[in-house]
Design a protein around this motif. Sequence first.
Motif, short mmCIF file in Angstrom:
data_model
loop_
_atom_site.label_atom_id
_atom_site.label_comp_id
_atom_site.label_asym_id
_atom_site.label_seq_id
_atom_site.Cartn_x
_atom_site.Cartn_y
_atom_site.Cartn_z
N ASP A 19 0.67 -1.32 -0.09
CA ASP A 19 -0.07 -0.04 -0.09
C ASP A 19 0.92 1.46 -0.03
O ASP A 19 0.43 2.29 -0.64
N THR A 20 1.86 1.41 0.69
CA THR A 20 2.60 2.60 0.88
C THR A 20 3.94 2.43 0.31
O THR A 20 4.87 3.67 -0.08
N ALA A 21 4.58 1.19 -0.25
CA ALA A 21 5.97 1.06 -0.60
C ALA A 21 6.90 1.20 0.50
O ALA A 21 8.21 1.16 -0.20
N PHE A 22 6.75 1.22 1.50
CA PHE A 22 7.68 1.48 2.61
C PHE A 22 8.56 -0.06 2.60
O PHE A 22 7.81 -1.10 2.74
N THR A 23 9.80 0.17 2.42
CA THR A 23 10.63 -0.97 2.60
C THR A 23 11.49 -1.04 3.87
O THR A 23 12.21 0.17 3.94
#
Length: 72
Positions: free
Chosen positions: A20-24
């Motif tokens: 959803d957020t592309a936080f890696t």
Amino acid sequence: MPTFNYESTIELGLRYRDSDTAFTGVADQVLFRRNACPMVRLTTLVNSVPSQQWFDEPNVTLVGDVGAGFSL
């Protein structure tokens, strides 16, 4: 008394991305909640400062080995 399934497909120390957020970040904790899906905490470095966020396990995908610039 009911029993609960406390299993996760997340491997701690590997890098995941939230869809959803592309936080890696690197998975460093898994949280099991009664009547809800497991959650995983991803940690990464932002401007040399650790940043941590919690995500639902079904929304994260494996993107590779450790590579966030630090070791757990």
